[in-house]
Design a protein around this motif. Structure first.
Motif, PDB file in Angstrom:
ATOM      1  N   VAL A  24     -57.918 -38.578 -23.014  1.00 28.77           N
ATOM      2  CA  VAL A  24     -58.158 -37.380 -22.198  1.00 28.77           C
ATOM      3  C   VAL A  24     -56.867 -36.920 -21.544  1.00 28.77           C
ATOM      4  CG1 VAL A  24     -59.323 -36.563 -20.113  1.00 28.77           C
ATOM      5  CG2 VAL A  24     -60.601 -37.806 -21.833  1.00 28.77           C
ATOM      6  N   SER A  25     -56.110 -37.859 -20.993  1.00 31.36           N
ATOM      7  CA  SER A  25     -54.852 -37.507 -20.348  1.00 31.36           C
ATOM      8  C   SER A  25     -53.871 -36.885 -21.333  1.00 31.36           C
ATOM      9  CB  SER A  25     -54.244 -38.751 -19.703  1.00 31.36           C
ATOM     10  OG  SER A  25     -53.007 -38.456 -19.135  1.00 31.36           O
ATOM     11  N   SER A  26     -53.755 -37.471 -22.506  1.00 34.54           N
ATOM     12  CA  SER A  26     -52.815 -36.951 -23.503  1.00 34.54           C
ATOM     13  C   SER A  26     -53.214 -35.566 -24.002  1.00 34.54           C
ATOM     14  CB  SER A  26     -52.725 -37.909 -24.688  1.00 34.54           C
ATOM     15  OG  SER A  26     -52.174 -39.127 -24.289  1.00 34.54           O
ATOM     16  N   VAL A  27     -54.482 -35.380 -24.290  1.00 34.43           N
ATOM     17  CA  VAL A  27     -54.943 -34.085 -24.805  1.00 34.43           C
ATOM     18  C   VAL A  27     -54.816 -32.995 -23.742  1.00 34.43           C
ATOM     19  CG1 VAL A  27     -56.976 -32.834 -25.626  1.00 34.43           C
ATOM     20  CG2 VAL A  27     -56.440 -35.085 -26.554  1.00 34.43           C
ATOM     21  N   CYS A  28     -55.221 -33.290 -22.516  1.00 36.08           N
ATOM     22  CA  CYS A  28     -55.124 -32.289 -21.442  1.00 36.08           C
ATOM     23  C   CYS A  28     -53.664 -31.969 -21.126  1.00 36.08           C
ATOM     24  CB  CYS A  28     -55.830 -32.778 -20.194  1.00 36.08           C
ATOM     25  SG  CYS A  28     -57.613 -32.834 -20.372  1.00 36.08           S
ATOM     26  N   GLY A  29     -52.827 -32.991 -21.109  1.00 38.56           N
ATOM     27  CA  GLY A  29     -51.410 -32.759 -20.858  1.00 38.56           C
ATOM     28  C   GLY A  29     -50.762 -31.941 -21.954  1.00 38.56           C
ATOM     29  N   LEU A  30     -51.112 -32.221 -23.189  1.00 37.55           N
ATOM     30  CA  LEU A  30     -50.575 -31.446 -24.304  1.00 37.55           C
ATOM     31  C   LEU A  30     -51.034 -29.992 -24.215  1.00 37.55           C
ATOM     32  CD1 LEU A  30     -48.885 -31.693 -26.881  1.00 37.55           C
ATOM     33  CD2 LEU A  30     -51.012 -32.116 -28.105  1.00 37.55           C
ATOM     34  N   TRP A  31     -52.287 -29.797 -23.855  1.00 34.82           N
ATOM     35  CA  TRP A  31     -52.799 -28.434 -23.699  1.00 34.82           C
ATOM     36  C   TRP A  31     -52.030 -27.692 -22.603  1.00 34.82           C
ATOM     37  CZ3 TRP A  31     -55.277 -25.954 -19.603  1.00 34.82           C
ATOM     38  CH2 TRP A  31     -55.798 -24.706 -19.906  1.00 34.82           C
ATOM     39  N   LEU A  32     -51.822 -28.361 -21.457  1.00 34.07           N
ATOM     40  CA  LEU A  32     -51.073 -27.721 -20.373  1.00 34.07           C
ATOM     41  C   LEU A  32     -49.645 -27.395 -20.800  1.00 34.07           C
ATOM     42  CD1 LEU A  32     -51.998 -29.621 -17.088  1.00 34.07           C
ATOM     43  CD2 LEU A  32     -52.254 -27.194 -17.539  1.00 34.07           C
ATOM     44  N   ALA A  33     -49.004 -28.319 -21.502  1.00 37.14           N
ATOM     45  CA  ALA A  33     -47.615 -28.109 -21.901  1.00 37.14           C
ATOM     46  C   ALA A  33     -47.475 -26.974 -22.908  1.00 37.14           C
ATOM     47  CB  ALA A  33     -47.044 -29.397 -22.480  1.00 37.14           C
ATOM     48  N   VAL A  34     -48.474 -26.783 -23.769  1.00 41.86           N
ATOM     49  CA  VAL A  34     -48.379 -25.756 -24.814  1.00 41.86           C
ATOM     50  C   VAL A  34     -48.816 -24.386 -24.304  1.00 41.86           C
ATOM     51  CG1 VAL A  34     -49.362 -25.051 -27.026  1.00 41.86           C
ATOM     52  CG2 VAL A  34     -48.617 -27.405 -26.697  1.00 41.86           C
ATOM     53  N   VAL A  35     -49.882 -24.337 -23.534  1.00 44.45           N
ATOM     54  CA  VAL A  35     -50.479 -23.055 -23.148  1.00 44.45           C
ATOM     55  C   VAL A  35     -49.754 -22.386 -21.978  1.00 44.45           C
ATOM     56  CG1 VAL A  35     -52.585 -22.028 -22.213  1.00 44.45           C
ATOM     57  CG2 VAL A  35     -52.728 -23.684 -24.050  1.00 44.45           C
ATOM     58  N   MET A  36     -49.312 -23.158 -21.008  1.00 47.33           N
ATOM     59  CA  MET A  36     -48.735 -22.570 -19.805  1.00 47.33           C
ATOM     60  C   MET A  36     -47.285 -22.148 -20.028  1.00 47.33           C
ATOM     61  SD  MET A  36     -50.916 -22.461 -17.482  1.00 47.33           S
ATOM     62  CE  MET A  36     -52.630 -22.906 -17.545  1.00 47.33           C
ATOM     63  N   PRO A  37     -46.868 -21.072 -19.356  1.00 52.13           N
ATOM     64  CA  PRO A  37     -45.449 -20.721 -19.405  1.00 52.13           C
ATOM     65  C   PRO A  37     -44.638 -21.790 -18.670  1.00 52.13           C
ATOM     66  CG  PRO A  37     -46.619 -19.289 -17.879  1.00 52.13           C
ATOM     67  CD  PRO A  37     -47.646 -20.133 -18.569  1.00 52.13           C
ATOM     68  N   TRP A  38     -43.330 -21.850 -18.964  1.00 52.53           N
ATOM     69  CA  TRP A  38     -42.500 -22.899 -18.387  1.00 52.53           C
ATOM     70  C   TRP A  38     -42.568 -22.841 -16.856  1.00 52.53           C
ATOM     71  CZ3 TRP A  38     -40.658 -27.337 -19.590  1.00 52.53           C
ATOM     72  CH2 TRP A  38     -39.697 -27.930 -18.787  1.00 52.53           C
ATOM     73  N   GLY A  39     -42.867 -23.972 -16.259  1.00 53.31           N
ATOM     74  CA  GLY A  39     -42.973 -24.062 -14.808  1.00 53.31           C
ATOM     75  C   GLY A  39     -43.556 -25.398 -14.415  1.00 53.31           C
ATOM     76  N   ARG A  40     -44.153 -25.435 -13.232  1.00 54.82           N
ATOM     77  CA  ARG A  40     -44.652 -26.707 -12.710  1.00 54.82           C
ATOM     78  C   ARG A  40     -45.827 -27.252 -13.517  1.00 54.82           C
ATOM     79  NH1 ARG A  40     -46.802 -23.901  -7.275  1.00 54.82           N
ATOM     80  NH2 ARG A  40     -48.468 -22.743  -8.254  1.00 54.82           N
ATOM     81  N   PHE A  41     -46.657 -26.383 -14.080  1.00 57.48           N
ATOM     82  CA  PHE A  41     -47.792 -26.878 -14.856  1.00 57.48           C
ATOM     83  C   PHE A  41     -47.341 -27.446 -16.205  1.00 57.48           C
ATOM     84  CE2 PHE A  41     -50.014 -23.932 -11.977  1.00 57.48           C
ATOM     85  CZ  PHE A  41     -50.878 -24.851 -11.409  1.00 57.48           C
ATOM     86  N   THR A  42     -46.279 -26.911 -16.765  1.00 58.25           N
ATOM     87  CA  THR A  42     -45.730 -27.462 -17.995  1.00 58.25           C
ATOM     88  C   THR A  42     -45.177 -28.862 -17.733  1.00 58.25           C
ATOM     89  OG1 THR A  42     -45.120 -25.245 -18.694  1.00 58.25           O
ATOM     90  CG2 THR A  42     -44.092 -27.066 -19.861  1.00 58.25           C
ATOM     91  N   VAL A  43     -44.483 -29.020 -16.609  1.00 56.71           N
ATOM     92  CA  VAL A  43     -43.951 -30.336 -16.244  1.00 56.71           C
ATOM     93  C   VAL A  43     -45.096 -31.305 -15.994  1.00 56.71           C
ATOM     94  CG1 VAL A  43     -42.599 -31.588 -14.527  1.00 56.71           C
ATOM     95  CG2 VAL A  43     -41.819 -29.360 -15.344  1.00 56.71           C
ATOM     96  N   MET A  44     -46.139 -30.847 -15.306  1.00 55.85           N
ATOM     97  CA  MET A  44     -47.295 -31.706 -15.069  1.00 55.85           C
ATOM     98  C   MET A  44     -47.946 -32.109 -16.391  1.00 55.85           C
ATOM     99  SD  MET A  44     -50.601 -31.133 -12.586  1.00 55.85           S
ATOM    100  CE  MET A  44     -51.330 -29.836 -13.548  1.00 55.85           C
TER     101      MET A  44
END
Length: 65
Positions: A24-44
């Motif tokens: 769950v952590s890996s999939v959600c993190g990958l989704w955040l990193a791909v979908v969000m523009p570069w910023g704090r959510f991408t780092v998260m």
């Protein structure tokens, strides 16, 4: 809420929590990193991917125990 001492938790339940949490952590993190523009959510998202990969690695190395 009842507190369960770690020694009473069956090994299979602990391993199920490891694989479930890691996936769950890996999939959600990958989704955040791909979908969000570069910023704090991408780092998260990248941090979540790293933590999920660490948990999955521990699950994988403990499979023979």
């Amino acid at each position: 809420m009842v507190w369960i001492p770690p020694g009473l938790m069956p090994a299979g339940a602990f391993r199920a929590l490891q694989i479930g949490g890691g996936l769950v952590s890996s999939v959600c993190g990958l989704w955040l990193a791909v979908v969000m523009p570069w910023g704090r959510f991408t780092v998260m998202g990248l941090v979540l991917v790293a933590l999920g990969a660490t948990v999955l690695r521990q699950w994988w190395t403990g499979r023979d125990a």
